[in-house]
Design a protein around this motif. Structure first.
Motif, PDB file in Angstrom:
ATOM      1  N   TYR A 138      29.616  28.190  -4.822  1.00 41.80           N
ATOM      2  CA  TYR A 138      28.591  29.178  -4.462  1.00 41.80           C
ATOM      3  C   TYR A 138      27.252  28.456  -4.227  1.00 41.80           C
ATOM      4  CZ  TYR A 138      29.147  29.104  -9.616  1.00 41.80           C
ATOM      5  OH  TYR A 138      29.373  28.737 -10.927  1.00 41.80           O
ATOM      6  N   PRO A 139      27.150  27.736  -3.075  1.00 47.00           N
ATOM      7  CA  PRO A 139      25.955  26.939  -2.780  1.00 47.00           C
ATOM      8  C   PRO A 139      24.735  27.757  -2.370  1.00 47.00           C
ATOM      9  CG  PRO A 139      27.483  26.835  -0.946  1.00 47.00           C
ATOM     10  CD  PRO A 139      28.195  27.575  -2.048  1.00 47.00           C
ATOM     11  N   GLU A 140      24.936  29.015  -1.990  1.00 49.57           N
ATOM     12  CA  GLU A 140      23.804  29.842  -1.566  1.00 49.57           C
ATOM     13  C   GLU A 140      24.065  31.300  -1.952  1.00 49.57           C
ATOM     14  OE1 GLU A 140      25.206  30.584   3.062  1.00 49.57           O
ATOM     15  OE2 GLU A 140      23.750  29.015   2.598  1.00 49.57           O
ATOM     16  N   PRO A 141      23.001  32.108  -2.024  1.00 48.59           N
ATOM     17  CA  PRO A 141      23.177  33.508  -2.436  1.00 48.59           C
ATOM     18  C   PRO A 141      24.103  34.271  -1.504  1.00 48.59           C
ATOM     19  CG  PRO A 141      20.857  32.878  -2.475  1.00 48.59           C
ATOM     20  CD  PRO A 141      21.592  31.763  -1.798  1.00 48.59           C
ATOM     21  N   ALA A 142      24.784  35.261  -2.068  1.00 41.66           N
ATOM     22  CA  ALA A 142      25.697  36.087  -1.278  1.00 41.66           C
ATOM     23  C   ALA A 142      24.909  36.967  -0.310  1.00 41.66           C
ATOM     24  CB  ALA A 142      26.541  36.947  -2.203  1.00 41.66           C
ATOM     25  N   LYS A 143      25.515  37.201   0.846  1.00 41.78           N
ATOM     26  CA  LYS A 143      24.896  38.060   1.852  1.00 41.78           C
ATOM     27  C   LYS A 143      25.563  39.433   1.905  1.00 41.78           C
ATOM     28  CE  LYS A 143      23.519  34.194   4.834  1.00 41.78           C
ATOM     29  NZ  LYS A 143      24.011  33.140   3.949  1.00 41.78           N
ATOM     30  N   THR A 144      26.767  39.526   1.356  1.00 46.36           N
ATOM     31  CA  THR A 144      27.498  40.788   1.371  1.00 46.36           C
ATOM     32  C   THR A 144      28.049  41.073  -0.020  1.00 46.36           C
ATOM     33  OG1 THR A 144      29.653  39.785   1.882  1.00 46.36           O
ATOM     34  CG2 THR A 144      28.215  40.345   3.762  1.00 46.36           C
ATOM     35  N   ALA A 145      28.463  42.319  -0.228  1.00 43.38           N
ATOM     36  CA  ALA A 145      29.055  42.685  -1.518  1.00 43.38           C
ATOM     37  C   ALA A 145      30.323  41.886  -1.783  1.00 43.38           C
ATOM     38  CB  ALA A 145      29.348  44.180  -1.541  1.00 43.38           C
ATOM     39  N   GLU A 146      31.102  41.625  -0.729  1.00 41.92           N
ATOM     40  CA  GLU A 146      32.346  40.868  -0.891  1.00 41.92           C
ATOM     41  C   GLU A 146      32.050  39.439  -1.340  1.00 41.92           C
ATOM     42  OE1 GLU A 146      31.643  42.797   1.700  1.00 41.92           O
ATOM     43  OE2 GLU A 146      33.040  44.421   1.210  1.00 41.92           O
ATOM     44  N   GLU A 147      31.021  38.823  -0.756  1.00 41.71           N
ATOM     45  CA  GLU A 147      30.649  37.470  -1.166  1.00 41.71           C
ATOM     46  C   GLU A 147      30.126  37.479  -2.600  1.00 41.71           C
ATOM     47  OE1 GLU A 147      27.849  35.754   1.523  1.00 41.71           O
ATOM     48  OE2 GLU A 147      29.243  35.661   3.208  1.00 41.71           O
ATOM     49  N   GLU A 148      29.370  38.520  -2.939  1.00 41.25           N
ATOM     50  CA  GLU A 148      28.855  38.636  -4.305  1.00 41.25           C
ATOM     51  C   GLU A 148      29.999  38.740  -5.307  1.00 41.25           C
ATOM     52  OE1 GLU A 148      25.518  39.424  -7.141  1.00 41.25           O
ATOM     53  OE2 GLU A 148      25.733  38.458  -5.187  1.00 41.25           O
ATOM     54  N   ARG A 149      31.018  39.519  -4.961  1.00 39.92           N
ATOM     55  CA  ARG A 149      32.184  39.656  -5.841  1.00 39.92           C
ATOM     56  C   ARG A 149      32.846  38.300  -6.053  1.00 39.92           C
ATOM     57  NH1 ARG A 149      36.385  42.460  -2.671  1.00 39.92           N
ATOM     58  NH2 ARG A 149      36.501  40.338  -1.818  1.00 39.92           N
ATOM     59  N   ASP A 150      33.050  37.559  -4.968  1.00 41.39           N
ATOM     60  CA  ASP A 150      33.708  36.254  -5.073  1.00 41.39           C
ATOM     61  C   ASP A 150      32.875  35.284  -5.903  1.00 41.39           C
ATOM     62  OD1 ASP A 150      35.735  37.293  -3.532  1.00 41.39           O
ATOM     63  OD2 ASP A 150      35.056  36.356  -1.661  1.00 41.39           O
ATOM     64  N   GLN A 151      31.551  35.366  -5.760  1.00 44.09           N
ATOM     65  CA  GLN A 151      30.679  34.488  -6.539  1.00 44.09           C
ATOM     66  C   GLN A 151      30.716  34.838  -8.021  1.00 44.09           C
ATOM     67  OE1 GLN A 151      26.702  34.204  -4.990  1.00 44.09           O
ATOM     68  NE2 GLN A 151      27.336  33.122  -3.134  1.00 44.09           N
TER      69      GLN A 151
END
Length: 251
Positions: A138-151
């Motif tokens: 997780y090198p950068e903040p999530a842009k979507t809810a799906e990315e946030e979940r994965d992070q």
């Protein structure tokens, strides 16, 4: 019959026999791979009919405590309950107990700082690299809810990986299990939506600083970093939990 005993659910005969077999195994200190008595011997030993013994053995097999092999040399043998299976069974239990973020962090705040301190200066280069590999996901903040979940899931995997490096099997199991149920809680309650950049930035900083303290053998720093990490994460996760609840009520 007392009121307490009247309220207590009646356990079936096969369940009681399964418990009796487990007690018998423990008393004799049987180990993985040891053969259990034959069905006829179990019937005689526990004074039960064939059907009851078979059902008790099926219960023990479902729990992973015994293995049944067919063919020459077959029979029933002591199995091994893996950590993953034990965590899955416990997760099923807690699923129906409506755990909150606060419930989980009450334990995390106590145990994880001590875990971190105990591992300072004791991890190999490969183990430290494994932690760094998780953070690199997780090198950068999530842009979507799906990315946030994965992070969220990857960040919690960092803590499970760290726990598995402990030489204390009980501490490793409990910390790893807490990471698992918090992962489940995050996913099925959608605590990742909307994305939380503050949780990301602070979590990443804490994990990076923690790896440095572990590498340098700074036990007190590792303890303090993990304690601050847990306190901050709890506050931010509770805020996220409240936000999700408000959204649910509004809908």
């Amino acid at each position: 019959m007392t009121a307490a005993s009247a309220d207590k659910p009646r356990r079936s005969r096969p369940v009681r026999v399964a418990d009796a077999i487990k007690d018998w195994v423990v008393e004799r200190n049987l180990q993985k791979g040891d053969r259990l008595p034959s069905e006829a011997e179990l019937m005689e030993r526990f004074g039960m009919a064939k059907g009851t013994i078979r059902e008790a053995m099926r219960i023990l097999e479902a729990q992973g405590l015994i293995e049944t092999r067919t063919g020459p040399g077959g029979g029933s043998f002591i199995g091994e309950v893996t950590a993953d299976r034990a965590k899955a069974l416990l997760a099923n239990y807690f699923y129906f107990n409506e755990l909150s973020v606060a419930d989980i962090y009450q334990l995390r705040r106590v145990l994880e700082p001590e875990l971190a301190a105990s591992l300072a200066g004791k991890l190999s280069d490969d183990q430290l690299a494994a932690l760094e590999a998780v953070v690199a996901q997780y090198p950068e903040p999530a842009k979507t809810a799906e990315e946030e979940r994965d992070q969220h899931v990857a960040s919690l995997a960092f803590h499970r990986r760290l726990a598995n490096f402990s030489t204390n099997p009980l501490l490793a199991f409990v910390v790893s299990f807490m990471g698992r149920i918090l992962t489940d809680l995050t996913v099925y309650r959608q605590l990742y939506d909307p994305p939380n950049p503050e949780l990301y930035e602070k979590g990443l900083a804490y994990q990076t600083d923690l790896i440095a303290a572990l590498r340098d053998g700074r036990a007190e720093d590792a303890r303090a970093i993990m304690r601050a990490h847990m306190e901050t994460a709890e506050a931010l996760m509770q805020r996220q939990e409240a936000q999700v609840l408000r959204r649910f009520i509004a809908e």
